[in-house]
Design a protein around this motif. Structure first.
Motif, PDB file in Angstrom:
ATOM      1  N   GLU A  72       0.837  -1.195   0.000  1.00  0.00           N
ATOM      2  CA  GLU A  72       0.000   0.000   0.000  1.00  0.00           C
ATOM      3  C   GLU A  72       0.873   1.246   0.000  1.00  0.00           C
ATOM      4  O   GLU A  72       1.853   1.320   0.725  1.00  0.00           O
ATOM      5  N   GLN A  73       0.505   2.181  -0.818  1.00  0.00           N
ATOM      6  CA  GLN A  73       1.271   3.402  -0.999  1.00  0.00           C
ATOM      7  C   GLN A  73       1.102   4.348   0.196  1.00  0.00           C
ATOM      8  O   GLN A  73       0.003   4.527   0.703  1.00  0.00           O
ATOM      9  N   ALA A  74       2.194   4.957   0.633  1.00  0.00           N
ATOM     10  CA  ALA A  74       2.129   6.005   1.648  1.00  0.00           C
ATOM     11  C   ALA A  74       1.526   7.249   1.006  1.00  0.00           C
ATOM     12  O   ALA A  74       1.628   7.463  -0.201  1.00  0.00           O
ATOM     13  N   ILE A  75       0.896   8.065   1.821  1.00  0.00           N
ATOM     14  CA  ILE A  75       0.271   9.297   1.344  1.00  0.00           C
ATOM     15  C   ILE A  75       0.989  10.479   1.985  1.00  0.00           C
ATOM     16  O   ILE A  75       1.166  10.517   3.205  1.00  0.00           O
ATOM     17  N   ALA A  76       1.416  11.415   1.165  1.00  0.00           N
ATOM     18  CA  ALA A  76       2.104  12.617   1.650  1.00  0.00           C
ATOM     19  C   ALA A  76       1.207  13.829   1.391  1.00  0.00           C
ATOM     20  O   ALA A  76       0.680  13.987   0.290  1.00  0.00           O
ATOM     21  N   VAL A  77       1.027  14.646   2.429  1.00  0.00           N
ATOM     22  CA  VAL A  77       0.194  15.846   2.312  1.00  0.00           C
ATOM     23  C   VAL A  77       0.832  16.992   3.085  1.00  0.00           C
ATOM     24  O   VAL A  77       1.633  16.775   3.991  1.00  0.00           O
ATOM     25  N   VAL A  78       0.452  18.198   2.715  1.00  0.00           N
ATOM     26  CA  VAL A  78       0.811  19.389   3.486  1.00  0.00           C
ATOM     27  C   VAL A  78      -0.423  19.749   4.305  1.00  0.00           C
ATOM     28  O   VAL A  78      -1.545  19.728   3.803  1.00  0.00           O
ATOM     29  N   ALA A  79      -0.213  20.047   5.577  1.00  0.00           N
ATOM     30  CA  ALA A  79      -1.333  20.391   6.462  1.00  0.00           C
ATOM     31  C   ALA A  79      -0.898  21.519   7.389  1.00  0.00           C
ATOM     32  O   ALA A  79       0.291  21.832   7.491  1.00  0.00           O
TER      33      ALA A  79
ATOM     34  N   ALA B  31       4.119  16.662  22.643  1.00  0.00           N
ATOM     35  CA  ALA B  31       5.470  16.127  22.440  1.00  0.00           C
ATOM     36  C   ALA B  31       5.919  16.297  20.990  1.00  0.00           C
ATOM     37  O   ALA B  31       7.088  16.600  20.726  1.00  0.00           O
ATOM     38  N   ASP B  32       4.999  16.110  20.034  1.00  0.00           N
ATOM     39  CA  ASP B  32       5.330  16.345  18.625  1.00  0.00           C
ATOM     40  C   ASP B  32       5.780  17.786  18.420  1.00  0.00           C
ATOM     41  O   ASP B  32       6.793  18.053  17.773  1.00  0.00           O
ATOM     42  N   CYS B  33       5.016  18.705  18.981  1.00  0.00           N
ATOM     43  CA  CYS B  33       5.315  20.131  18.816  1.00  0.00           C
ATOM     44  C   CYS B  33       6.675  20.486  19.415  1.00  0.00           C
ATOM     45  O   CYS B  33       7.471  21.204  18.795  1.00  0.00           O
ATOM     46  N   ARG B  34       6.959  19.966  20.601  1.00  0.00           N
ATOM     47  CA  ARG B  34       8.259  20.237  21.230  1.00  0.00           C
ATOM     48  C   ARG B  34       9.403  19.631  20.427  1.00  0.00           C
ATOM     49  O   ARG B  34      10.418  20.274  20.187  1.00  0.00           O
ATOM     50  N   ALA B  35       9.237  18.386  20.014  1.00  0.00           N
ATOM     51  CA  ALA B  35      10.312  17.682  19.306  1.00  0.00           C
ATOM     52  C   ALA B  35      10.654  18.332  17.973  1.00  0.00           C
ATOM     53  O   ALA B  35      11.807  18.349  17.558  1.00  0.00           O
ATOM     54  N   LEU B  36       9.642  18.882  17.313  1.00  0.00           N
ATOM     55  CA  LEU B  36       9.859  19.431  15.973  1.00  0.00           C
ATOM     56  C   LEU B  36       9.794  20.951  15.929  1.00  0.00           C
ATOM     57  O   LEU B  36       9.872  21.547  14.855  1.00  0.00           O
ATOM     58  N   ALA B  37       9.646  21.578  17.095  1.00  0.00           N
ATOM     59  CA  ALA B  37       9.649  23.043  17.207  1.00  0.00           C
ATOM     60  C   ALA B  37       8.628  23.702  16.281  1.00  0.00           C
ATOM     61  O   ALA B  37       8.949  24.592  15.498  1.00  0.00           O
ATOM     62  N   PHE B  38       7.381  23.253  16.376  1.00  0.00           N
ATOM     63  CA  PHE B  38       6.317  23.949  15.661  1.00  0.00           C
ATOM     64  C   PHE B  38       5.146  24.154  16.595  1.00  0.00           C
ATOM     65  O   PHE B  38       5.118  23.629  17.707  1.00  0.00           O
ATOM     66  N   ASP B  39       4.166  24.943  16.133  1.00  0.00           N
ATOM     67  CA  ASP B  39       3.027  25.292  16.976  1.00  0.00           C
ATOM     68  C   ASP B  39       1.794  25.475  16.111  1.00  0.00           C
ATOM     69  O   ASP B  39       1.841  25.374  14.877  1.00  0.00           O
ATOM     70  N   THR B  40       0.693  25.782  16.750  1.00  0.00           N
ATOM     71  CA  THR B  40      -0.560  26.020  16.077  1.00  0.00           C
ATOM     72  C   THR B  40      -0.363  27.048  14.965  1.00  0.00           C
ATOM     73  O   THR B  40       0.302  28.061  15.165  1.00  0.00           O
ATOM     74  N   GLY B  41      -0.920  26.737  13.810  1.00  0.00           N
ATOM     75  CA  GLY B  41      -0.815  27.635  12.662  1.00  0.00           C
ATOM     76  C   GLY B  41       0.333  27.307  11.723  1.00  0.00           C
ATOM     77  O   GLY B  41       0.352  27.765  10.582  1.00  0.00           O
ATOM     78  N   ASP B  42       1.288  26.515  12.175  1.00  0.00           N
ATOM     79  CA  ASP B  42       2.435  26.179  11.328  1.00  0.00           C
ATOM     80  C   ASP B  42       2.049  25.144  10.274  1.00  0.00           C
ATOM     81  O   ASP B  42       1.183  24.295  10.492  1.00  0.00           O
TER      82      ASP B  42
END
Length: 152
Positions: free
Chosen positions: A7-14, A74-85
Motif C-alpha cells: 500500500e502506498q504512503a500518502i504525503a500531504v501538506v497540512a 510532544a510532537d510540537c516540542r520535538a519538531l519546534a512547531f506550533d498552532t498555525g504552522d
C-alpha cells in the motif's frame, strides 16, 4: 508491527490547528488525499511529520469529506512547531495484525477470547495498539493478560 505491504504512503501538506487551549492540536487531511485507502472508520496509521517518524496514531473522520490526526504536545516540542504552522505529513496505514503475544493469548485462553469478542472494534484497536507499543515481549504479554483476564 509494520505497515501492510503493497500500500502506498500518502504525503500531504497540512496546518496545525487547535480549537481551544485545553484541547489537543490536530491536522486535517482531505478525504480526496485518502481516497485510495477507501477509509470507512477510524484507522491506525504510521505517521511522519516533517520527515520525522512519530508514534502511531489514529486518523479519524472530521466530517463527510475530511479526516484528522492528533498532533501531540510532544510532537510540537520535538519538531519546534506550533498552532498555525505548516507541516508535511506522510501517512501509511498501519498493520492490523495482532501482536504475537495477544494472538497467542486469544488462541490459548477461552476466557480471553470471550472477552475480546464482547469488545467493540474501537476497543479492540485500542487494546491492540496498547499491547503493541510495549518494547518487550514480557510487557506485551502482561498487558494482554491484564486487559483480558485481569491477571498478570
Amino acid at each position: 508491527m509494520t505497515p501492510d505491504a503493497g500500500e502506498q504512503a500518502i504525503a500531504v501538506v497540512a496546518w496545525i490547528k487547535r480549537e481551544q487551549d485545553d484541547l489537543p492540536r490536530y491536522a486535517i487531511v482531505s478525504g480526496a488525499a485518502l481516497a485510495s485507502w477507501s477509509l470507512a472508520t477510524t484507522t491506525t496509521v504510521e505517521i511522519a511529520i516533517n520527515a520525522r517518524q512519530m508514534k502511531r496514531r489514529s486518523i479519524m473522520r472530521l466530517d463527510q469529506e475530511d479526516w484528522f490526526v492528533t498532533i501531540t504536545e510532544a510532537d510540537c516540542r520535538a519538531l519546534a512547531f506550533d498552532t498555525g504552522d505548516e507541516v508535511r505529513l506522510t501517512l501509511q496505514r498501519a498493520s492490523t495484525a495482532l501482536p504475537p503475544e495477544l494472538a497467542q493469548l486469544l488462541s490459548q485462553e477461552p476466557a480471553a477470547l470471550a472477552k475480546w469478542r464482547t469488545m467493540s472494534a474501537s476497543q479492540q484497536r485500542q487494546l491492540r495498539e496498547y499491547v503493541a507499543e510495549a518494547k518487550q515481549s514480557a510487557t506485551r504479554k502482561r498487558r494482554a493478560r491484564m486487559a483480558l483476564l485481569a491477571a498478570p
